[in-house]
Structures are given as C-alpha cells and as structure tokens.
Design an enzyme around this catalytic site. Sequence first.
Site, PDB file in Angstrom:
ATOM      1  N   LYS A   1       0.843  -1.180   0.000  1.00 51.49           N
ATOM      2  CA  LYS A   1       0.000   0.000   0.000  1.00 51.49           C
ATOM      3  C   LYS A   1       0.892   1.249   0.000  1.00 51.49           C
ATOM      4  O   LYS A   1       1.799   1.379   0.824  1.00 51.49           O
ATOM      5  CB  LYS A   1      -0.923   0.005   1.220  1.00 51.49           C
ATOM      6  CG  LYS A   1      -1.978  -1.095   1.202  1.00 51.49           C
ATOM      7  CD  LYS A   1      -2.997  -0.880   0.102  1.00 51.49           C
ATOM      8  CE  LYS A   1      -4.164  -1.851   0.201  1.00 51.49           C
ATOM      9  NZ  LYS A   1      -5.188  -1.586  -0.828  1.00 51.49           N
TER      10      LYS A   1
ATOM     11  N   ASP B   1      -0.223  -0.540  -4.707  1.00 52.47           N
ATOM     12  CA  ASP B   1      -1.567   0.046  -4.777  1.00 52.47           C
ATOM     13  C   ASP B   1      -1.538   1.404  -4.105  1.00 52.47           C
ATOM     14  O   ASP B   1      -1.343   1.502  -2.892  1.00 52.47           O
ATOM     15  CB  ASP B   1      -2.572  -0.877  -4.080  1.00 52.47           C
ATOM     16  CG  ASP B   1      -4.000  -0.354  -4.150  1.00 52.47           C
ATOM     17  OD1 ASP B   1      -4.236   0.661  -4.826  1.00 52.47           O
ATOM     18  OD2 ASP B   1      -4.881  -0.975  -3.519  1.00 52.47           O
TER      19      ASP B   1
ATOM     20  N   GLU C   1      -1.628  -0.230  -9.088  1.00 51.37           N
ATOM     21  CA  GLU C   1      -3.084  -0.181  -8.941  1.00 51.37           C
ATOM     22  C   GLU C   1      -3.549   1.211  -8.536  1.00 51.37           C
ATOM     23  O   GLU C   1      -2.994   1.820  -7.632  1.00 51.37           O
ATOM     24  CB  GLU C   1      -3.503  -1.213  -7.893  1.00 51.37           C
ATOM     25  CG  GLU C   1      -5.001  -1.375  -7.713  1.00 51.37           C
ATOM     26  CD  GLU C   1      -5.329  -2.487  -6.732  1.00 51.37           C
ATOM     27  OE1 GLU C   1      -6.469  -2.490  -6.225  1.00 51.37           O
ATOM     28  OE2 GLU C   1      -4.452  -3.335  -6.460  1.00 51.37           O
TER      29      GLU C   1
ATOM     30  N   ASP D   1      -9.040   0.216  -9.935  1.00 50.88           N
ATOM     31  CA  ASP D   1      -9.811  -0.413  -8.857  1.00 50.88           C
ATOM     32  C   ASP D   1     -11.001   0.461  -8.490  1.00 50.88           C
ATOM     33  O   ASP D   1     -12.121   0.243  -8.944  1.00 50.88           O
ATOM     34  CB  ASP D   1      -8.914  -0.663  -7.649  1.00 50.88           C
ATOM     35  CG  ASP D   1      -9.677  -1.258  -6.454  1.00 50.88           C
ATOM     36  OD1 ASP D   1     -10.892  -1.501  -6.560  1.00 50.88           O
ATOM     37  OD2 ASP D   1      -9.061  -1.465  -5.400  1.00 50.88           O
TER      38      ASP D   1
ATOM     39  N   LYS E   1     -14.500  -6.052  -7.173  1.00 50.80           N
ATOM     40  CA  LYS E   1     -14.802  -6.420  -5.788  1.00 50.80           C
ATOM     41  C   LYS E   1     -16.310  -6.618  -5.648  1.00 50.80           C
ATOM     42  O   LYS E   1     -17.095  -5.782  -6.129  1.00 50.80           O
ATOM     43  CB  LYS E   1     -14.330  -5.336  -4.818  1.00 50.80           C
ATOM     44  CG  LYS E   1     -12.817  -5.169  -4.787  1.00 50.80           C
ATOM     45  CD  LYS E   1     -12.398  -4.032  -3.871  1.00 50.80           C
ATOM     46  CE  LYS E   1     -10.880  -3.889  -3.847  1.00 50.80           C
ATOM     47  NZ  LYS E   1     -10.438  -2.715  -3.057  1.00 50.80           N
TER      48      LYS E   1
END
Length: 371
Positions: free
Chosen positions: A163, A191, A218, A243, A267
């Site tokens: 992250k 991400d 991402e 995303d 998701k």
Amino acid sequence: MRIVSADIRVLEVPLRVPFIVSYARYDVMPSVIVSLRTDSGLVGYGEAVPDEHVTGETVESVVAAIAGHLLPALRDTDPRNLNLVHERMDRALVANGAAKAALDIACWDLLGKHAGMPVHALLGGRRPEQPMIAKVLSILPPERVAAQAAEAVSQGFTHLKMKLGSDTEQDVARVAAVRAAVGDGIRIRVDANQGWRDVATARRMIAAIEPFGIDWIEQPIAADDLDGFRRLRPHTNAVIMADEAVITAGDLARLVRDESVDMVNLKLMKSGGILPCQRLATQAELGGLAVQIGSMLETSVSSAAGYHLALAHPNIVSTELSGPVAFSDEPGDLHFPLPYVDITDRPGLGVTLDPAALDRLTVSAKELITE
C-alpha cells in the site's frame, strides 16, 4: 423456496496489525453478516463490508438498505432466481453495492446448498489449482514494512502487495526497502489507492519505482478521473490496474474504449455481489482486460464467495481476498495453507460459521420476519 426471516449482525472484526492505506487506518474491520432462512429450512450466509471512501456506504446505511429496502423488495422471490433477485434489488435502490452483495452472496449459498453443489460448480466449474493470495503490507516507515515483508516471505508468501500513496518520497523508500529485504525472487505489486491523485504525480512515481521490478500499479490516480488513465497511458509501459474507478459496467466500458488500463480489480462489495462481478469479468474479457478479484478485508463468508467466482471464471488471473489471514478472530473457517487458500467442494460457499465467534464479535443484531 422463499425467504421467511433474516438475521442481520454488525460485527467488529479485530486485525492482527492495523491496516493503513492512503485514505484511512483500521484497527478493526466492520462487517455485516446476513443470515437468510427459507421455508425449506435452509440458511444462506452473506456479508457486507462497506467502505465510505469507495462506495459511499457505512455499516448504518447497509443495515438500513437491507432492512428497509432490499429485503422487502425480495418478498415472495425465490432466492435461487439470482437474475430476478438483482432485478428487484436494483429497482428498489440504486448503487449500495455492499448491501446488495450481502444478499447476493447469501442467495448463492442457498442455491448451492439446495443443489448440493459448491458455488464454483454452479458458475461453470472450477480450475484444478487452488487460488493464491498475496501478503498485503500497510503504509509504514520503510524499515518496518521491510521487516514485515521479510516475515511474510518466511511464512510462505511469494507475492507481496504494498500500500502506497501517503507520501511520495517515502513511497519510493518503502519499495526500495522491501525489494532489498526480500530479494529478486518475490513478486511485488503496489496500490496507491488514489493517493497520488493526478497524472503528473503518477507519472513521476511510476518511473521512480519501476526499477524495483513491479508487477503492476493499482489505482495511481483519483477514481473519478477516468480520462486520467488515458492521459497516463502513453507515458509508461507499466501494467496499470483500475480499482476504485471501476464499479459499474459503464465505468468498465469507458476504460475498454480508451484502452487506458491493462487490468481491473473487481470487488463484490463495489458492484453488488457474485452475479454482477461475473458479468463484469466477462465484459472485461471481451474488452481485452485481465481481472483480479479483490476485497475490502472481508471474513471467510465474502472471501469464499470471491474465491468461488475466481475459480470458475477464465479471465480472473489474480485473487486478493486476504481478510481471514489478517484477522486475529473471525467467525468463518476458510483454511489458508500459505500462500494458497483451500476452497472445498462442500455445498454453497463451503463455509461454516462458529456461533460463539459470531456472538463474541457482534456489536448489534436484529431479526427480520419477511413473510
């Protein structure tokens, strides 16, 4: 078959270590577990994990949406008829993906239990291999995240997801430290969770971290800047994944048209459950984009749902459903022989919930009679 009652439980699920992304820190994850009981005696389980930063939902809004709008819309609907379930939910309430996902997942669980088949079989049949998970590393100082990365490798992980997005200078130092700690044989993906915001910053950051061998980047820019992906594309050969920018079929169609990303992270919580994500994965396949199934850090219930879909769809090339390994306590029983997850052929989701764990983690509950 019809639904005669439903239990809605709000859980606070504790994490082993805090989960820190560009826009929030979590010490516990909120979860809404839904149990649908039918007139045949079957019980189906579903889960919503809302994220106000992505879908605009909260625990309170999910409970209100399910109790006040979605369940009433399903009165006298056979829960095995998933097309009709979604038609009626969408007519009752737009958006609210996590709330709809909870009911969608519970209905798939019921369908599988009624048929005596696992959900992946109902979706077309599974691949022979077990899905693999990546270790998700929160935003931490470089030396701490490097230590966590090395520990993850010692536990059996072969893929790491970092992250980033809180501080550009520190982001580069984090990636460098992790690569130095784990060597060249471990796969790393990153991400930014929209944290780099604009195209100029994203271009600079991608160029800075590419030398460290990154599988993909991402959501480097703001979710609502779909044109930004098109402007970013000519300036990098890196694999780019969208995303937060992909929730609806319209979002995905725009990215396919612009040829601006290489992958999309779908998701269940964003798009409303297994059925909508199955459709999106096929749409992505037709548009030439590979798919990852990700999560909001969910328990075994929604994680299993995502894995069943991933096993059955040929265009889903990656899974990041690592919530159960991040929790110190949770109600489900998915088994993770790292770096894999063991998805069984038991009927439905194949997940058994521990009543004691449910009681231990529940902060509020309500029962609804739907007859």
